[in-house]
Design a protein around this motif. Sequence first.
Motif, PDB file in Angstrom:
ATOM      1  N   ALA A 241      21.674  60.862 -28.712  1.00 41.78           N
ATOM      2  CA  ALA A 241      21.020  59.572 -28.919  1.00 41.78           C
ATOM      3  C   ALA A 241      19.827  59.444 -27.995  1.00 41.78           C
ATOM      4  N   LYS A 243      15.257  58.042 -27.896  1.00 37.79           N
ATOM      5  CA  LYS A 243      14.096  57.467 -28.559  1.00 37.79           C
ATOM      6  C   LYS A 243      13.007  58.535 -28.605  1.00 37.79           C
ATOM      7  N   SER A 284      14.291  54.865 -32.287  1.00 39.25           N
ATOM      8  CA  SER A 284      15.549  55.211 -31.615  1.00 39.25           C
ATOM      9  C   SER A 284      16.491  55.795 -32.652  1.00 39.25           C
TER      10      SER A 284
ATOM     11  N   SER B   9      14.173  48.984 -32.118  1.00 39.37           N
ATOM     12  CA  SER B   9      14.221  50.280 -31.460  1.00 39.37           C
ATOM     13  C   SER B   9      14.256  50.132 -29.937  1.00 39.37           C
ATOM     14  N   ILE B  12      17.792  49.004 -28.946  1.00 39.47           N
ATOM     15  CA  ILE B  12      18.748  50.115 -29.013  1.00 39.47           C
ATOM     16  C   ILE B  12      18.559  51.034 -27.803  1.00 39.47           C
ATOM     17  N   HIS B  13      17.306  51.286 -27.474  1.00 37.29           N
ATOM     18  CA  HIS B  13      17.003  52.122 -26.312  1.00 37.29           C
ATOM     19  C   HIS B  13      17.607  51.525 -25.045  1.00 37.29           C
ATOM     20  N   ARG B  16      21.368  51.894 -24.945  1.00 38.57           N
ATOM     21  CA  ARG B  16      21.776  53.263 -24.613  1.00 38.57           C
ATOM     22  C   ARG B  16      21.515  53.582 -23.143  1.00 38.57           C
ATOM     23  N   LYS B  44      24.261  49.899 -34.255  1.00 40.40           N
ATOM     24  CA  LYS B  44      23.205  50.875 -34.565  1.00 40.40           C
ATOM     25  C   LYS B  44      23.028  51.880 -33.433  1.00 40.40           C
ATOM     26  N   ALA B  45      23.262  51.445 -32.202  1.00 39.32           N
ATOM     27  CA  ALA B  45      23.044  52.335 -31.059  1.00 39.32           C
ATOM     28  C   ALA B  45      24.156  53.370 -30.913  1.00 39.32           C
TER      29      ALA B  45
END
Lengths: 417, 298
Positions: A241, A243, A284, B9, B12-13, B16, B44-45
């Motif tokens: 996982a 980006k 991501s 995005s 999510i970053h 994480r 989603k992550a």
Amino acid sequence: MDLLRFITCGSVDDGKSTLIGRLLYDSKSILADQLEAIERASKTRDNGEVDLALLTDGLRSEREQGITIDVAYRYFQTPKRKFIIVDAPGHIQYTRNMVTGASNCQLAIVLIDARHGVVEQTRRHSLIASLLGIPQIVVAVNKMDLVGYSQDVFSDICIQYAELAKKLNVSAVTYIPISALNGDNVVDESKNMPWYDGPTLLHYLETIVISDDVNPAQGRFPVQYVIRPQTAELPDYRGYAGKVTSGTFRVGDAITVLPSGETSVIDGIELAGQSLQEAGASQSVILHLADDVDISRGDLIVRTDNQPVTSQTIEAMLCWMDTKPLSVGSKYVLQVGTARTRCSVRQIAYQLNVDTYDHTEDVDSLKLNDLANVVLRTAQPISFDPYQQNRATGGAILIDETSNVTVGALMLVGEAG
Amino acid sequence: MDYLDQLESEAIHILREVAGQFERPALLFSGGKDSITLVHLALKAFRPGKFPFPLVHIDTGHNFQEALDFRDDLANRIGERLIVRYVEDTIRAKKLKEPTGRNATRNGLQTFTLLDAIEEFEFDCCIGGARRDEEKARAKERVFSVRDEFGSWDPKRQRPELWNLYNGRIHKGENVRVFPISNWTELDVWNYIRRENIALPALYFAHERELLLRDGKLMATANGVIKPEPDDQLVTRKVRFRTVGDISCTAASESEADTLDDVIAEIQATRISERGETRMDDQLSEAAMEDRKKGGYF
């Protein structure tokens, strides 16, 4: 609709807060109750008029002192674009906050007071914008109402600034004469400056073309987290996982894992349970590889045909952000992307004078807000791109091992000779 | 990239980064629209994996039953662990004095229960759905906001936060509040909910309801949390809730918006901010939110 992040900079009294207030007010982004609140506050302070600057000073001590201490983020949108304003303090002792604010911006508005022209803070802020690699600069010559809306005053300032810009790494500069207080050329065209035929500030912000990915070939993917459900249905699932910070990755691309140098091929790309054929900058996603390679957080996956520098001796531009001075030989934690390693400052090659842009050599320590060119030695090899080519993989921070505080911002230059 | 994709995005970053940097994180989940959005982003992550953190709710005892039911259903449906801690228990254990009188609210007491929960589970990070557009003190707060062992926020000692590099290193006892949707506005959240087809408690949509009209605000009568006073009027109105926090400090607004499209149209047209319209406790002073955050408030 797309998104533009920009920073506003200028001296304490250049009217920065008023400009932001004006942008929000004229674009109808201030709501009635917020306006009432600042009207009430303006009355308590007995300032007479409604002070649009009160909208942006969010902290008690800021209101007490009437200055902006820390970076704040404001949001507004027009039918054409969404905007994030990074409102950075203009006060001289908060250079580090401007660096903080500028790091994510695609555009900088440098405010100049028409009565004073280019001053020390103009040079300082332009230097920071240039070091931080902001591609677009708008010079907003403010308070035109106080110089009789004079075209000559404006032209002189444009010439002064163009001289300054020559010494910096800034490519695109646009000049707009405004009065934030009266609203000339901010959202609406000014009737007071018929000699100006360029765009209003807002029109410019709405239409400027910004590319987030200046390096489509530099596929970079810092691994954040390994997803391994280990359930009965998915016993062998292993997804990386992260980006995509620049470039593009496609299924079938040959990749290299750094710093180990192991290679594999992209087997699949997932975004929220859906399979993709490719992933581009700022997405991501989860990557799957064809081989069982040893990969964990901190590794950098890159396209094999375009690799960054990997080194343990790194030259960088440093903005020192701590009250405790930096001295040669000190050890810190270096964070680049998701990778962290210990490092020591081997050498301060020169200090950069933020006002004259001169270099001073033989410096052995740095104070809060100093800018310098340094050489670092890292415990583990670090993979990176030169900052001026790639902000995502060339920006780094230094963390103090004992206080855990972020003490430095680094723009990596390259492998030190 | 569309702005909602960018915001998604980025969030999510950030989630994480929490998973990568902390030993014992938690996601603060109330059953309101912002924390529901966070859960959606976490799916989603981390899917097909499990969340690397439990969902934690600090229940003031004065929450809307509809939000609590929604909370339990959602946790069940996605099969993630839900921990609930009750302000009521803290009041009893610590012999806290419950605020009394007109417009009394337990909202401030949540802080004690939250800090106890952090200590009990040794959470080193609490993810929350706060947004910078909500309030001007929040506009100043970092995405990774370091709090001391008392949960206090010190705006003058914030860490610089550069690029998308987040520094979550802390000493034992400290913790970090992480706000993945810092850069979202109220409208962004709603547009995202519409785009992603995210289910919400029915409270957010216009419905007929019996309410107390007090000082021009429409307050819920649920659970007898608010005791009617002589000059309060009992009325029935068609309303929706713009936020669904503690009943005692969350007002309803009159509305006909009973679909997502209508709600979004209403928010686009409104001239009153979310907190200005609904949150009684922010209006106590110019620095009400800042002061509560310094005290450890979420």
